[in-house]
Write a protein that holds these residues in place. Structure first.
Motif, PDB file in Angstrom:
ATOM      1  N   ARG A   1       0.838  -1.207   0.000  1.00 11.35           N
ATOM      2  CA  ARG A   1       0.000   0.000   0.000  1.00 11.35           C
ATOM      3  C   ARG A   1       0.871   1.256   0.000  1.00 11.35           C
ATOM      4  N   LEU A   2       1.959   1.247   0.792  1.00 11.26           N
ATOM      5  CA  LEU A   2       2.861   2.393   0.840  1.00 11.26           C
ATOM      6  C   LEU A   2       3.528   2.612  -0.520  1.00 11.26           C
ATOM      7  N   VAL A   3       3.999   1.550  -1.140  1.00 10.55           N
ATOM      8  CA  VAL A   3       4.648   1.665  -2.454  1.00 10.55           C
ATOM      9  C   VAL A   3       3.664   2.245  -3.474  1.00 10.55           C
ATOM     10  N   LEU A   4       2.439   1.764  -3.467  1.00  9.00           N
ATOM     11  CA  LEU A   4       1.433   2.258  -4.411  1.00  9.00           C
ATOM     12  C   LEU A   4       1.052   3.708  -4.122  1.00  9.00           C
ATOM     13  N   GLU A   5       0.916   4.051  -2.850  1.00 10.47           N
ATOM     14  CA  GLU A   5       0.589   5.440  -2.494  1.00 10.47           C
ATOM     15  C   GLU A   5       1.697   6.387  -2.955  1.00 10.47           C
ATOM     16  N   ARG A   6       2.949   5.994  -2.727  1.00  4.79           N
ATOM     17  CA  ARG A   6       4.068   6.838  -3.153  1.00  4.79           C
ATOM     18  C   ARG A   6       4.105   6.964  -4.672  1.00  4.79           C
ATOM     19  N   ALA A   7       3.863   5.858  -5.372  1.00  2.00           N
ATOM     20  CA  ALA A   7       3.858   5.906  -6.833  1.00  2.00           C
ATOM     21  C   ALA A   7       2.749   6.828  -7.330  1.00  2.00           C
ATOM     22  N   ASP A   8       1.579   6.759  -6.704  1.00  2.00           N
ATOM     23  CA  ASP A   8       0.460   7.628  -7.082  1.00  2.00           C
ATOM     24  C   ASP A   8       0.797   9.098  -6.849  1.00  2.00           C
ATOM     25  N   ALA A   9       1.615   9.371  -5.841  1.00  4.97           N
ATOM     26  CA  ALA A   9       2.008  10.745  -5.511  1.00  4.97           C
ATOM     27  C   ALA A   9       3.262  11.170  -6.280  1.00  4.97           C
ATOM     28  N   HIS A  10       3.695  10.325  -7.225  1.00  2.00           N
ATOM     29  CA  HIS A  10       4.905  10.597  -8.021  1.00  2.00           C
ATOM     30  C   HIS A  10       6.109  10.801  -7.116  1.00  2.00           C
ATOM     31  N   SER A  11       6.171   9.959  -6.078  1.00  2.73           N
ATOM     32  CA  SER A  11       7.250  10.004  -5.112  1.00  2.73           C
ATOM     33  C   SER A  11       7.908   8.630  -5.076  1.00  2.73           C
ATOM     34  N   THR A  12       8.976   8.520  -4.323  1.00  5.86           N
ATOM     35  CA  THR A  12       9.690   7.257  -4.231  1.00  5.86           C
ATOM     36  C   THR A  12       9.736   6.786  -2.780  1.00  5.86           C
ATOM     37  N   VAL A  13      10.093   5.525  -2.629  1.00  2.28           N
ATOM     38  CA  VAL A  13      10.246   4.954  -1.297  1.00  2.28           C
ATOM     39  C   VAL A  13      11.408   3.969  -1.340  1.00  2.28           C
ATOM     40  N   THR A  14      12.202   3.977  -0.281  1.00  2.00           N
ATOM     41  CA  THR A  14      13.341   3.064  -0.174  1.00  2.00           C
ATOM     42  C   THR A  14      12.998   1.929   0.797  1.00  2.00           C
TER      43      THR A  14
ATOM     44  N   ARG B   1       1.749  -1.386 -12.521  1.00  2.00           N
ATOM     45  CA  ARG B   1       0.973  -0.281 -11.948  1.00  2.00           C
ATOM     46  C   ARG B   1      -0.519  -0.478 -12.106  1.00  2.00           C
ATOM     47  N   ALA B   2      -0.910  -1.451 -12.901  1.00  2.00           N
ATOM     48  CA  ALA B   2      -2.335  -1.738 -13.044  1.00  2.00           C
ATOM     49  C   ALA B   2      -2.865  -2.534 -11.853  1.00  2.00           C
ATOM     50  N   THR B   3      -1.981  -2.896 -10.919  1.00  2.00           N
ATOM     51  CA  THR B   3      -2.405  -3.637  -9.730  1.00  2.00           C
ATOM     52  C   THR B   3      -3.423  -2.820  -8.952  1.00  2.00           C
ATOM     53  N   ASP B   4      -4.543  -3.427  -8.666  1.00  2.00           N
ATOM     54  CA  ASP B   4      -5.616  -2.768  -7.926  1.00  2.00           C
ATOM     55  C   ASP B   4      -5.297  -2.864  -6.431  1.00  2.00           C
ATOM     56  N   PRO B   5      -5.162  -1.702  -5.744  1.00  2.00           N
ATOM     57  CA  PRO B   5      -4.849  -1.757  -4.314  1.00  2.00           C
ATOM     58  C   PRO B   5      -5.867  -2.577  -3.525  1.00  2.00           C
ATOM     59  N   ASP B   6      -7.117  -2.596  -3.971  1.00  2.00           N
ATOM     60  CA  ASP B   6      -8.130  -3.378  -3.275  1.00  2.00           C
ATOM     61  C   ASP B   6      -7.884  -4.877  -3.424  1.00  2.00           C
ATOM     62  N   ALA B   7      -7.194  -5.280  -4.502  1.00  2.00           N
ATOM     63  CA  ALA B   7      -6.872  -6.697  -4.674  1.00  2.00           C
ATOM     64  C   ALA B   7      -5.779  -7.118  -3.706  1.00  2.00           C
ATOM     65  N   ILE B   8      -4.930  -6.169  -3.310  1.00  2.00           N
ATOM     66  CA  ILE B   8      -3.870  -6.466  -2.353  1.00  2.00           C
ATOM     67  C   ILE B   8      -4.471  -6.679  -0.974  1.00  2.00           C
ATOM     68  N   ASP B   9      -5.469  -5.902  -0.643  1.00  2.00           N
ATOM     69  CA  ASP B   9      -6.128  -6.035   0.654  1.00  2.00           C
ATOM     70  C   ASP B   9      -7.640  -5.913   0.468  1.00  2.00           C
ATOM     71  N   PRO B  10      -8.307  -7.022   0.136  1.00  2.00           N
ATOM     72  CA  PRO B  10      -9.751  -6.973  -0.090  1.00  2.00           C
ATOM     73  C   PRO B  10     -10.549  -6.563   1.146  1.00  2.00           C
ATOM     74  N   VAL B  11      -9.977  -6.738   2.331  1.00  2.00           N
ATOM     75  CA  VAL B  11     -10.668  -6.300   3.546  1.00  2.00           C
ATOM     76  C   VAL B  11     -10.876  -4.785   3.495  1.00  2.00           C
ATOM     77  N   THR B  12      -9.846  -4.058   3.069  1.00  2.00           N
ATOM     78  CA  THR B  12      -9.952  -2.603   2.969  1.00  2.00           C
ATOM     79  C   THR B  12     -11.037  -2.203   1.978  1.00  2.00           C
ATOM     80  N   ALA B  13     -11.134  -2.914   0.874  1.00  2.00           N
ATOM     81  CA  ALA B  13     -12.167  -2.611  -0.124  1.00  2.00           C
ATOM     82  C   ALA B  13     -13.559  -2.784   0.472  1.00  2.00           C
ATOM     83  N   ARG B  14     -13.761  -3.838   1.240  1.00  2.00           N
ATOM     84  CA  ARG B  14     -15.073  -4.066   1.847  1.00  2.00           C
ATOM     85  C   ARG B  14     -15.381  -3.018   2.912  1.00  2.00           C
TER      86      ARG B  14
END
Length: 151
Positions: free
Chosen positions: A46-59, A106-119
């Motif tokens: 989730r952190l990696v995807l959030e950073r990518a969405d914000a055009h930022s990086t994470v180490t 990048r087409a990975t759906d964040p909700d697929a990573i954690d379906p509990v969050t989607a629900r």
């Protein structure tokens, strides 16, 4: 035999939070052995995807700090996510000794990573107007108590 009691709203809310905490603990135990990436791996994704969405990086080091775990634990976890095709690594152009963690697809759906969050998000959308902020504030205060316990 069930004992019937009349609980006030405070007791009802406190018991609901306790049931939630117990359910979260059971889910964490199941995820350790039965159903895919661990809770930490899901949080890292989730952190990696959030950073990518914000055009930022994470180490990897930032991920370790974010999760509150050792760098060695993060390395193994990231290796498993990489092997699973969820992340990739790119060299940090400012410091070629370090690397950034980026989503592999990048087409990975964040909700697929954690379906509990989607629900949960779907349930939140059903809250009556004006109540979501109150629920969020209450849960944030509960989280603060949990985060500071034994710290």
């Amino acid at each position: 035999m069930t004992i019937e009691t009349e609980d006030d709203a405070v007791t009802t809310a406190a018991r609901a939070v306790e049931r939630l905490r117990l359910a979260e603990a059971r889910l964490a135990r199941r995820r350790q052995s039965e159903c895919g990436p661990s809770e930490n791996a899901r949080a890292a994704m989730r952190l990696v995807l959030e950073r990518a969405d914000a055009h930022s990086t994470v180490t990897p080091t930032e991920i370790a700090h974010y999760l509150g775990i050792s760098a060695a634990s993060v390395t193994g976890m990231l290796d498993r996510l990489h092997a699973g095709g969820l992340i990739d690594f790119v060299v940090n152009p400012a410091d070629r000794r370090s690397k950034f963690v980026v989503p592999f697809d990048r087409a990975t759906d964040p909700d697929a990573i954690d379906p509990v969050t989607a629900r949960i998000r779907a349930f939140a959308a059903e809250l009556p107007d004006g109540t979501a902020g109150h629920v969020a504030a209450f849960l944030d205060r509960v989280r603060e108590v949990v985060d500071t316990e034994c710290a």
